[in-house]
Design a protein around this motif. Structure first.
Motif, short mmCIF file in Angstrom:
data_model
loop_
_atom_site.label_atom_id
_atom_site.label_comp_id
_atom_site.label_asym_id
_atom_site.label_seq_id
_atom_site.Cartn_x
_atom_site.Cartn_y
_atom_site.Cartn_z
N VAL A 25 -25.03 13.94 11.54
CA VAL A 25 -26.15 14.03 10.23
C VAL A 25 -26.40 15.43 9.99
O VAL A 25 -27.08 15.96 8.99
CB VAL A 25 -27.42 13.25 10.59
CG1 VAL A 25 -27.31 11.83 10.78
CG2 VAL A 25 -28.12 13.85 11.54
N LYS A 26 -25.97 16.55 10.91
CA LYS A 26 -26.20 17.81 10.64
C LYS A 26 -25.67 18.48 9.45
O LYS A 26 -24.81 18.08 9.04
CB LYS A 26 -25.67 18.86 11.67
CG LYS A 26 -26.45 19.98 12.17
CD LYS A 26 -25.90 20.63 13.36
CE LYS A 26 -26.25 19.72 14.67
NZ LYS A 26 -25.85 20.27 15.90
N GLY A 27 -26.92 19.20 8.65
CA GLY A 27 -26.35 19.58 7.28
C GLY A 27 -26.58 18.53 6.23
O GLY A 27 -26.65 19.03 5.09
N ARG A 28 -26.83 17.50 6.39
CA ARG A 28 -27.11 16.44 5.50
C ARG A 28 -28.66 15.89 5.40
O ARG A 28 -29.04 15.47 4.50
CB ARG A 28 -26.08 15.18 5.76
CG ARG A 28 -24.61 15.65 5.46
CD ARG A 28 -23.72 14.42 5.59
NE ARG A 28 -23.85 13.68 6.64
CZ ARG A 28 -24.19 12.37 6.57
NH1 ARG A 28 -24.63 11.72 5.44
NH2 ARG A 28 -24.22 11.72 7.80
N PHE A 29 -29.18 15.79 6.79
CA PHE A 29 -30.54 15.31 6.98
C PHE A 29 -31.29 16.36 7.35
O PHE A 29 -30.96 17.16 8.04
CB PHE A 29 -30.46 14.20 7.90
CG PHE A 29 -29.70 12.56 7.62
CD1 PHE A 29 -28.89 12.61 6.53
CD2 PHE A 29 -30.01 11.77 8.37
CE1 PHE A 29 -28.29 11.40 6.12
CE2 PHE A 29 -29.26 10.45 8.30
CZ PHE A 29 -28.49 10.63 7.06
N THR A 30 -32.70 16.21 6.82
CA THR A 30 -33.70 17.24 7.38
C THR A 30 -34.87 16.60 7.71
O THR A 30 -35.44 15.43 6.95
CB THR A 30 -34.01 17.97 5.87
OG1 THR A 30 -32.97 18.95 5.80
CG2 THR A 30 -35.25 19.00 6.38
N ILE A 31 -35.58 16.70 8.78
CA ILE A 31 -36.39 16.00 9.46
C ILE A 31 -37.74 17.24 9.22
O ILE A 31 -37.58 18.25 9.34
CB ILE A 31 -36.52 15.54 11.07
CG1 ILE A 31 -37.71 14.98 11.44
CG2 ILE A 31 -36.19 16.74 11.88
CD1 ILE A 31 -37.57 14.25 12.77
#
Length: 122
Positions: A64-70
């Motif tokens: 999910v790196k680069g697509r999702f943000t927590i």
């Protein structure tokens, strides 16, 4: 003790976006590391992302790196998962979780929400 309630799931087309809030109750919310996990049918629960108490450091699964943000808003006792460029393989029940220490294993987390379904159509 902390209670967690996720929302924001739904059906979205591939390439679309969703934001999942997780509302926490309990006076000690700010003491916890918050994480997001997901579980697809027939698969084990897998780590997605985690954020430390201050929000100053995050960790993500490679998928999910680069697509999702927590992110988290401690004033609102809420942690968010912003999901962009969604893919059909992101389809799963998404859970938020709380723990004293940052971790990527589900077994390490003490508190869990009930989950919210995310379905990505191709």
């Amino acid at each position: 003790q902390v209670q967690l309630v996720e929302s924001g799931g739904g059906l979205v087309q591939a390439g679309g976006s969703l934001r999942l809030p997780c509302a926490a109750s309990g006076r000690t919310y700010g003491s916890y590391v918050m994480g997001w996990f997901r579980q697809a049918p027939g698969k084990e629960r897998e780590f997605v992302a985690a954020i430390i108490r201050s929000g100053g450091s995050t960790v993500y699964a490679d998928s999910v790196k680069g697509r999702f943000t927590i992110s988290r808003d401690n004033a609102k006792n809420t942690v968010y998962l912003q999901m962009n460029s969604l893919k059909p393989e992101d389809t799963a029940v998404y859970y938020c979780a709380a723990d004293r220490f940052i971790a990527t294993r589900a077994d390490d987390y003490d508190y869990w929400g009930q989950g919210t379904q995310v379905t990505v159509s191709s």
